[in-house]
Write a protein that holds these residues in place. Structure first.
Motif, PDB file in Angstrom:
ATOM      1  N   ARG A  54       0.850  -1.191   0.000  1.00 51.73           N
ATOM      2  CA  ARG A  54       0.000   0.000   0.000  1.00 51.73           C
ATOM      3  C   ARG A  54       0.885   1.240   0.000  1.00 51.73           C
ATOM      4  N   GLU A  55       0.291   2.386  -0.259  1.00 52.71           N
ATOM      5  CA  GLU A  55       1.021   3.644  -0.261  1.00 52.71           C
ATOM      6  C   GLU A  55       0.123   4.740   0.286  1.00 52.71           C
ATOM      7  N   ASP A  56       0.735   5.877   0.649  1.00 49.94           N
ATOM      8  CA  ASP A  56      -0.072   6.977   1.158  1.00 49.94           C
ATOM      9  C   ASP A  56       0.061   8.190   0.242  1.00 49.94           C
ATOM     10  N   SER A  57      -0.541   9.300   0.656  1.00 50.92           N
ATOM     11  CA  SER A  57      -0.675  10.448  -0.230  1.00 50.92           C
ATOM     12  C   SER A  57       0.612  11.216  -0.469  1.00 50.92           C
ATOM     13  N   VAL A  58       1.656  10.998   0.341  1.00 52.64           N
ATOM     14  CA  VAL A  58       2.921  11.684   0.096  1.00 52.64           C
ATOM     15  C   VAL A  58       3.964  10.762  -0.520  1.00 52.64           C
ATOM     16  N   GLY A  59       3.559   9.531  -0.874  1.00 47.59           N
ATOM     17  CA  GLY A  59       4.468   8.637  -1.574  1.00 47.59           C
ATOM     18  C   GLY A  59       5.211   7.652  -0.709  1.00 47.59           C
ATOM     19  N   GLN A 162       2.230  20.324  -5.718  1.00 42.47           N
ATOM     20  CA  GLN A 162       1.931  20.303  -7.158  1.00 42.47           C
ATOM     21  C   GLN A 162       2.446  19.022  -7.807  1.00 42.47           C
ATOM     22  N   ILE A 163       3.660  18.620  -7.469  1.00 43.48           N
ATOM     23  CA  ILE A 163       4.259  17.427  -8.077  1.00 43.48           C
ATOM     24  C   ILE A 163       3.494  16.171  -7.664  1.00 43.48           C
ATOM     25  N   LEU A 164       3.098  16.090  -6.408  1.00 46.62           N
ATOM     26  CA  LEU A 164       2.319  14.941  -5.960  1.00 46.62           C
ATOM     27  C   LEU A 164       0.981  14.867  -6.689  1.00 46.62           C
ATOM     28  N   GLU A 165       0.326  16.001  -6.846  1.00 42.76           N
ATOM     29  CA  GLU A 165      -0.951  16.024  -7.579  1.00 42.76           C
ATOM     30  C   GLU A 165      -0.755  15.578  -9.020  1.00 42.76           C
ATOM     31  N   GLU A 166       0.306  16.051  -9.659  1.00 41.06           N
ATOM     32  CA  GLU A 166       0.584  15.696 -11.056  1.00 41.06           C
ATOM     33  C   GLU A 166       0.831  14.197 -11.211  1.00 41.06           C
ATOM     34  N   GLY A 172      -6.155  14.797  -0.603  1.00 41.71           N
ATOM     35  CA  GLY A 172      -7.331  14.967   0.244  1.00 41.71           C
ATOM     36  C   GLY A 172      -7.295  14.038   1.439  1.00 41.71           C
ATOM     37  N   HIS A 173      -6.395  13.058   1.394  1.00 46.00           N
ATOM     38  CA  HIS A 173      -6.232  12.117   2.507  1.00 46.00           C
ATOM     39  C   HIS A 173      -4.786  12.195   2.997  1.00 46.00           C
TER      40      HIS A 173
END
Length: 408
Positions: A54-59, A162-166, A172-173
């Motif tokens: 699994r992974e989370d929202s910041v990588g 921005q890079i994470l969104e891209e 959002g989590h």
């Protein structure tokens, strides 16, 4: 149980293909194409071992060997896969693959502990791209906010957010603070203590923490030949004196372990025949004692004020971060000593001068670290080298200690 040194070397060799500077060290900055390719490689190894990935929202990446009791808090191990520019192949990487090998060893013996063991890849331990260290572990420890991700930018002006969104991460989590029974990280030493003592495994007693500052000195830009030495207000010479004051304060400190470093400096206008009107430079101060570190910072500020007044310049210090040192959990340290003794592997206690993800994780759980020797103490350089035999012995101790912790 004995670790497979050949398997460890194979993994470490194969992942190095994801590298911007082949032949000139390893360059794999966080959230770059090479980083995500290397991350996918680790995912593949995790899946081949039958781990839940699994992974989370910041990588951050988690490879979980499920325990028999899902209600019990897990054990974490692992490290990072990002590197400094033209760095080495083992900083961080050794700890990731040691964790995976440890789990493989347990599975091969048919051992399934009570607690889940998670082998983690923490995102962005190095600060070279965004000027902030330990992005992933800071997020897990609650030390970083969404606003921090929006403000921290690389040299192109792009923010972490921005890079994470891209790259499709759902911000959002945002990661919640982890609920973890214990954390244990294997890492290369990045010093010569183990090598000089011919000891294959170190038990870390504490992790030094950094205070990072920027110092901006403003003098008077002037002609190199037309301005006499008496009439100069040279920003660089003031910066040089401040740098030497930092070195003197660190060398003469009575702290058990403390360092002071100027690693970057920018001069304006940066011409050979012009006296610099401005100098901006980094200051990195680390200690195993928060009190000693803060005292050195205070003494340096006093020195800077005196230097600025005497030289007729203005000097401004800007604090970037002031992390507190971490004393590694005595219970975990005791387990490491006990399991190493059972395996006949010599160990010794030592301090970690560099910080690691474990420094952040100490906020949310009991944390410990294992060190293995690094040739000549060289790290953050293409010359970084380790013995696979030492890595295997460190992995043996890691696996045994993880099993003890996972059955508590």
């Amino acid at each position: 149980m004995r670790a497979d040194a050949e398997e460890l070397e194979k993994w470490l060799t194969e992942i190095d293909q994801f590298n911007v500077t082949p032949g000139a060290g390893t360059t794999r900055a966080v959230y770059t194409e090479e980083f995500f390719e290397a991350r996918n490689y680790v995912k593949g190894v995790m899946q081949s071992l039958g781990l839940t990935v699994r992974e989370d929202s910041v990588g951050n990446l988690f490879g979980e060997y499920q325990g028999t009791d899902a209600d019990e808090e897990p054990i974490w191990t692992g490290s990072h896969i990002d590197t400094v520019p033209n760095g080495g192949r083992y900083d961080g990487l050794a700890g990731v693959f040691a964790g995976l090998e440890a789990v493989k060893m347990l599975k091969a013996e048919g051992i399934r502990p009570k607690r889940t063991i998670s082998v983690n890849v923490y995102a962005g331990e190095e600060m070279s791209r965004f000027g902030i260290c330990c992005i992933g572990s800071r997020a897990l420890a609650g030390r970083i906010t969404e606003e921090d991700l929006k403000e921290s930018r690389d040299s192109s002006g792009k923010s972490i957010f921005q890079i994470l969104e891209e790259n499709g991460f759902d911000l959002g989590h945002f990661p919640e603070k982890g609920k973890v029974h214990a954390s244990l990280e294997l890492h290369i030493e990045q010093n010569t203590v183990l090598e000089e003592n011919e000891i294959p495994v170190g038990v870390v007693t504490g992790i030094c923490a950094p205070t990072n500052l920027t110092c901006t000195v403003r003098g008077v830009q002037s002609h190199a030949g037309g301005t006499s030495m008496k009439n100069r207000r040279d920003a660089f010479m003031a910066a040089a004196e401040i740098s030497l004051a930092l070195e003197e304060l660190a060398r003469t400190s009575t702290s058990e372990y403390i360092t002071g470093t100027v690693g970057q400096m920018k001069l304006m206008p940066g011409a050979a025949n012009v006296i610099p009107g401005q100098a901006e430079f980094s200051i990195d101060i680390r200690s195993i004692s928060g009190e000693d570190k803060n005292r050195l910072v205070g003494d340096l500020k006093s020195r800077i004020d005196g230097i600025a007044q005497r030289r007729g310049v203005e000097a401004v210090l800007t604090l970037l971060n002031n992390d507190m040192p971490y004393v590694c959990d005595p219970h975990i340290r005791g387990i490491l000593h006990s399991e190493a003794e059972k395996a006949g592997i010599p160990v010794m206690d030592l301090i970690s001068g560099p910080y690691h993800d474990s420094l952040m994780l100490g906020d949310i759980t009991d944390a410990g670290m294992i060190f293995i020797p690094c040739k000549n103490g060289i790290s953050h350089d293409r010359a970084e080298a380790i013995s696979m035999k030492d890595l295997a012995r460190g992995t043996d101790v890691l696996a045994a200690a993880l099993l003890v912790l996972a059955n508590e």
